[in-house]
Design an enzyme around this catalytic site. Structure first.
Site, PDB file in Angstrom:
ATOM      1  N   ARG A  15       0.830  -1.218   0.000  1.00 35.19           N
ATOM      2  CA  ARG A  15       0.000   0.000   0.000  1.00 35.19           C
ATOM      3  C   ARG A  15       0.865   1.271   0.000  1.00 35.19           C
ATOM      4  NH1 ARG A  15      -3.855  -0.628   4.885  1.00 35.19           N
ATOM      5  NH2 ARG A  15      -2.111  -1.836   5.698  1.00 35.19           N
ATOM      6  N   GLU A  16       1.961   1.215  -0.747  1.00 39.04           N
ATOM      7  CA  GLU A  16       2.893   2.340  -0.778  1.00 39.04           C
ATOM      8  C   GLU A  16       2.217   3.640  -1.220  1.00 39.04           C
ATOM      9  OE1 GLU A  16       3.379  -0.634  -2.056  1.00 39.04           O
ATOM     10  OE2 GLU A  16       5.467  -1.281  -1.967  1.00 39.04           O
ATOM     11  N   LEU A  17       1.344   3.533  -2.223  1.00 31.92           N
ATOM     12  CA  LEU A  17       0.709   4.745  -2.746  1.00 31.92           C
ATOM     13  C   LEU A  17      -0.214   5.369  -1.704  1.00 31.92           C
ATOM     14  CD1 LEU A  17       0.395   6.593  -5.197  1.00 31.92           C
ATOM     15  CD2 LEU A  17      -1.535   5.185  -5.928  1.00 31.92           C
ATOM     16  N   ILE A 432     -28.180   4.277  14.838  1.00 33.47           N
ATOM     17  CA  ILE A 432     -28.045   3.147  13.913  1.00 33.47           C
ATOM     18  C   ILE A 432     -27.136   2.042  14.457  1.00 33.47           C
ATOM     19  CG2 ILE A 432     -27.488   2.511  11.509  1.00 33.47           C
ATOM     20  CD1 ILE A 432     -29.946   4.340  11.880  1.00 33.47           C
ATOM     21  N   ARG A 516      -8.256   4.437   0.349  1.00 35.96           N
ATOM     22  CA  ARG A 516      -8.895   3.445   1.219  1.00 35.96           C
ATOM     23  C   ARG A 516      -8.841   2.048   0.616  1.00 35.96           C
ATOM     24  NH1 ARG A 516     -12.786   4.892   5.200  1.00 35.96           N
ATOM     25  NH2 ARG A 516     -13.735   2.846   5.062  1.00 35.96           N
ATOM     26  N   ASP A 600     -28.443  -5.370   9.873  1.00 34.79           N
ATOM     27  CA  ASP A 600     -28.034  -4.403   8.843  1.00 34.79           C
ATOM     28  C   ASP A 600     -27.866  -5.067   7.489  1.00 34.79           C
ATOM     29  OD1 ASP A 600     -27.870  -2.254  10.618  1.00 34.79           O
ATOM     30  OD2 ASP A 600     -25.826  -2.773  11.206  1.00 34.79           O
ATOM     31  N   CYS A 645     -27.867   1.770   3.821  1.00 35.35           N
ATOM     32  CA  CYS A 645     -27.152   3.032   3.779  1.00 35.35           C
ATOM     33  C   CYS A 645     -27.693   4.002   2.730  1.00 35.35           C
ATOM     34  CB  CYS A 645     -25.680   2.804   3.550  1.00 35.35           C
ATOM     35  SG  CYS A 645     -24.927   2.125   5.012  1.00 35.35           S
ATOM     36  N   HIS A 696     -22.216  12.025   7.665  1.00 38.22           N
ATOM     37  CA  HIS A 696     -20.945  12.008   6.940  1.00 38.22           C
ATOM     38  C   HIS A 696     -20.165  13.302   7.112  1.00 38.22           C
ATOM     39  CE1 HIS A 696     -23.673   9.105   5.111  1.00 38.22           C
ATOM     40  NE2 HIS A 696     -22.603   8.364   4.986  1.00 38.22           N
ATOM     41  N   CYS A 728     -26.900   7.036   9.553  1.00 44.05           N
ATOM     42  CA  CYS A 728     -26.081   5.832   9.560  1.00 44.05           C
ATOM     43  C   CYS A 728     -25.343   5.768  10.895  1.00 44.05           C
ATOM     44  CB  CYS A 728     -25.099   5.882   8.382  1.00 44.05           C
ATOM     45  SG  CYS A 728     -24.270   4.314   8.044  1.00 44.05           S
TER      46      CYS A 728
HETATM   47  N1  GLN Z   1     -24.796  -0.771  12.571  1.00 43.74           N
HETATM   48  C1  GLN Z   1     -23.755  -0.264  11.734  1.00 43.74           C
HETATM   49  C2  GLN Z   1     -23.166   0.987  12.367  1.00 43.74           C
HETATM   50  O1  GLN Z   1     -23.859   1.723  12.963  1.00 43.74           O
HETATM   51  C3  GLN Z   1     -24.249   0.066  10.356  1.00 43.74           C
HETATM   52  C4  GLN Z   1     -23.148   0.530   9.452  1.00 43.74           C
HETATM   53  C5  GLN Z   1     -23.558   0.734   8.027  1.00 43.74           C
HETATM   54  O2  GLN Z   1     -24.717   0.804   7.702  1.00 43.74           O
HETATM   55  N2  GLN Z   1     -22.620   0.868   7.145  1.00 43.74           N
HETATM   56  O3  GLN Z   1     -22.001   1.253  12.252  1.00 43.74           O
HETATM   57 ZN    ZN Z   2     -25.564   2.852   7.016  1.00 43.98          ZN
END
Ligand code: GLN
Ligand code: ZN
Length: 758
Positions: A15-17, A432, A516, A600, A645, A696, A728
């Site tokens: 994973r050098e880059l 969540i 990632r 999930d 999601c 996010h 989320c």
């Molecule tokens: N239960 C997971 C969380 O809360 C759901 C993650 C997801 O939907 N990607 O992290």
């Molecule tokens: Zn989610």
């Protein structure tokens, strides 16, 4: 027989880059240092393929972040807000990929999307009405020259003009048709630039033609290439398709002036029959994608040689190729020192696939391949079959009856029972699942993994975290609590580790997006649950409070979709096995007093087949029942939640309702809530928690903002069906902002409750 590679991994075996890029982002190294790392990687990748004896070695398959973004930049598809920053070329590129916040301005990143149905994400280029497409970069030429200086004639890889225009987002009034002339000119110019250099072959990647194409799409494609290839000289053009077959455009493709056509025999179910039906022109070369670029199993030489023989018998000129870029598999098996040889001998990562190409290419030319040692060795693997069966699992699955897929009593009845005993207020609030995975949480886990602390110490730390999370949720006044998922690194790996039939790797990283990488576990054999996985944590959390604590599981479809799958049994069978394993966990949670269980299915929607006609038959028809199998055994009073999601399931709403969960939460704050109209129209029965704020971003939403979002939702969803929750999980967020946001969310719920009463 000659061999070809569609594309090679680029992040680096170590994973050098990734690490160099991250250092560059933090200002720890300069652009020149980063570029040197990149150059070194490219050289290494070309060398690996040269030494392996590959004839068509790709160049320009390298990328600092994403190949589609490279193509967009090359064509000058750069929104003005990025050029206005007046950054260097490299930094403008990174600003588009990651956003920019600094002395020159504050601009968000471009959107990111799944690359077809892989787990790779691309950056979505934006076309503004004022954008003029033109040739703006030199990357493909430089990378070709660079390899040539090292004595290797490569096959430059370019994202095809059709796919590029298909995947762009159009922000104004223009459509792809408006750019036809401009983009054709760019590609024609690129061809002539390569021609000047004496390049022999050019590869245009056109995966978008494996999608459902209508008449307008086909006309556009044909028109576009007519223009691009109008003045084509000596450079040979390979049109490379992958991720499926080209049934809608095959007849056109073979008529067009391409010199080579790359077809996918692995995922292209109709590839063989198309060739059978319409033939393959004698003057063209078929780049036969027979080595799977997306999975890690060894190729079955006997089968592949039969294909090749059939093609040869028809007089087809063939180059043996990978089915798609090898960027979707890890680098090599040499690094997997923890995996026993008895397993490893069945796998081929990217570098081992090069060996396969070469070996099969040679065998294809032999008169008696079955006498060759490499053939016999390969045959021995497939003749006996792997030792991976678990009779108990198979027996159990064979005994599953129709009624096991049906939860009784039906949802409306369950709802009454749950309302009565659940004692939840109107507009119940919840989260969540995960809470911030702060530095101490990660440190505790890695210390345990390195053997620096005992299991006892590791657990006690997490239990303290759980206790604090429970106290805090009670204080704030949330209605349905969670334990916080501190014990999980990843929602799939965590479960995989406790399932038999799964294998884990040390360094088998695959790029997910930009810097990632993910390390998907491998489904090796029949899957079952070794012992309870989450019960201890959930029971502990529930013991601390009278409020319900949700049990938190990952569903079978998501576990499957984020693993390397088996090829010897069907997707349906694999998913069903995992479903039974998770079913055991559900029943154990219930037995131990957990009243609400969330399963999930983050990856359910994203793995829909590329063609609409395959959606049900090849996926939903068994994926949805598998989900029901997980929870059909619980008592009516146990409430089943699920979480997704994305809210982009407008077109499969009945299927989602058919999962028969009692409640579903999903991301909605960034969308325009159109989904809610569709839910209403379809009489969606499941209770819903459309995310009321975006997790996010670190931004804290105000009470008013959330209240307003909820009021809007109330115009579309009945009050007794609406839940209040974020988008989320909160694991990537900081503690401070999380607390503030949740406090505001609870206040907003209280506000609408009181307005409801009055
Ligand atoms: N239960 C997971 C969380 O809360 C759901 C993650 C997801 O939907 N990607 O992290
Ligand atoms: Zn989610």
């Amino acid at each position: 027989m000659q061999t070809s590679v569609v594309g090679f991994p680029r992040i680096g075996a170590e994973r050098e880059l990734k690490f160099a890029s991250e250092k560059y982002f933090k200002g720890e190294i300069g652009a020149n240092e980063l570029k040197a790392v990149a150059k070194d990687l490219r050289a290494r990748h070309v060398d690996i393929q040269r030494v392996a004896g590959i004839d068509f070695i790709p160049s320009n398959d390298f990328s600092f972040y994403d190949g589609l973004l490279d193509a967009a930049c090359l064509c000058g598809i750069i929104p003005e807000r990025y050029t206005e920053l007046e950054l260097s070329e490299l930094d403008t590129y990174f600003a588009m990929a990651r956003g920019y916040q600094g002395e020159k301005g504050d601009v968000k990143a471009l959107a990111m999307k799944k690359w077809f149905h892989t787990n790779y994400h691309y950056i979505v280029p934006e076309l503004e009405d004022k954008t003029v497409i033109g040739l703006h970069g030199t990357k493909p030429f430089e990378e070709y020259d660079e390899a040539k200086e090292r004595g290797v004639e490569t096959k430059p890889v370019l994202t095809g003009a059709y796919t590029l225009l298909e995947l762009c987002r159009y922000t104004g009034t223009k459509t792809r048709e408006d750019y036809l002339d401009e983009i054709a000119k760019v590609y024609a110019e690129m061809i002539s630039r390569f021609e000047e250099r004496g390049t022999k072959w050019l590869q245009f990647n056109e995966p978008s033609v494996v999608m459902d194409l209508d008449h307008a799409d086909k006309t556009f494609f044909v028109e576009l290439y007519k223009k691009i290839l109008a003045k084509k000289g000596n450079v040979k053009i390979l049109i490379q398709t992958f991720f499926g077959d080209v049934r809608d455009i095959y007849e056109d493709l073979i008529e067009m002036p391409f010199d080579g056509i790359g077809l996918d025999f692995i995922e292209g179910k109709q590839t063989e029959s198309l060739i059978e039906k319409y033939g393959f022109p004698k003057e063209k070369i078929l780049f036969a994608g027979l080595i799977n670029g997306k999975n890690i199993w060894k190729n079955d030489y006997e089968k592949t040689l039969q294909f090749l023989k059939a093609l040869k018998d028809k007089g087809t000129r063939v180059v043996l190729s990978t089915s798609c870029s090898l960027q979707h598999v890890p680098y090599n098996l040499t690094a997997e020192t923890g995996l026993a040889e008895e397993y490893k001998k069945y796998f081929a990562f990217a570098e081992e696939k090069l060996v396969e190409l070469k070996e099969i290419g040679k065998l294809a030319e032999s008169d008696a391949p079955e006498k060759e040692p490499v053939y016999r060795e390969n045959r021995s693997l497939f003749a006996i079959g792997r030792d991976c069966a678990d009779e108990d699992v198979q027996k159990r699955l064979s005994e599953v009856k129709e009624e096991d897929y049906i939860r009784l009593p039906e949802r409306k009845e369950r709802k009454k029972i749950q309302k009565k005993i659940g004692n939840l207020p109107l507009f119940p609030t919840t989260t969540i699942g995960s809470f911030p995975q702060t530095g101490d949480v990660k440190k505790n886990r890695s210390a345990f993994k390195r053997g620096e602390i005992t299991k006892e110490q590791y657990k006690n730390f997490n239990k303290e975290k759980i206790e604090r999370a429970i106290r805090w949720q009670e204080e704030v006044g949330l209605d349905v609590l969670v334990h916080g998922e501190y014990e999980r690194n990843d929602m799939v790996e965590y479960f995989g580790e406790s399932l038999s039939g799964y294998l884990f790797t040390k360094k088998a990283w695959v790029q997910s997006y930009g810097t990632r990488c993910v390390k998907p576990p491998i489904i090796w054999g029949d899957v079952s649950r070794k012992s309870p996985i989450t019960v201890e944590w959930s029971v502990y959390a529930q013991s601390l409070t009278d409020k319900p604590v949700k049990g938190m599981l990952t569903g079978p479809v998501t576990i499957f979709n984020w693993s390397f799958p088996r090829e010897d049994i069907s997707m349906k069978e694999s998913i069903s096995q995992i479903a039974l394993a998770i079913r055991d966990e559900v029943l154990d949670l219930e037995k131990n007093g957990i009243r609400i269980i969330q399963i999930d299915e983050a990856a359910l929607r994203e793995k829909l087949p590329l063609r609409k006609s395959d959606w049900y038959r090849e996926y939903l028809d068994f994926a949805i029942p598998a989900f029901r199998l997980v929870h059909s055994g619980v008592k009516p009073e146990t409430q089943i939640h699920t979480h997704m999601c994305y809210s982009e399931f407008t077109d499969i709403i009945p299927a989602i309702d058919n999962m028969d969960a009692d409640v579903i939460t999903f991301e909605a704050s960034r969308s325009d809530l159109l989904i809610l109209d569709s839910l209403k129209k379809c009489n969606f029965e499941t209770e819903v928690g459309p995310g009321v704020y975006d997790i996010h971003s670190p931004r804290v939403p105000s009470v008013e903002e959330i209240t307003e979002a909820l009021q809007k939702m109330r115009t579309k969803i009945r009050d007794d069906k609406l839940w209040v929750n974020p988008d989320c999980g909160l694991k990537t967020r900081g503690e401070e902002e999380t607390k503030k946001s949740i406090v505001n969310m609870v206040k907003a719920a209280a506000a609408i409750r009181s307005s409801h009463r009055s």
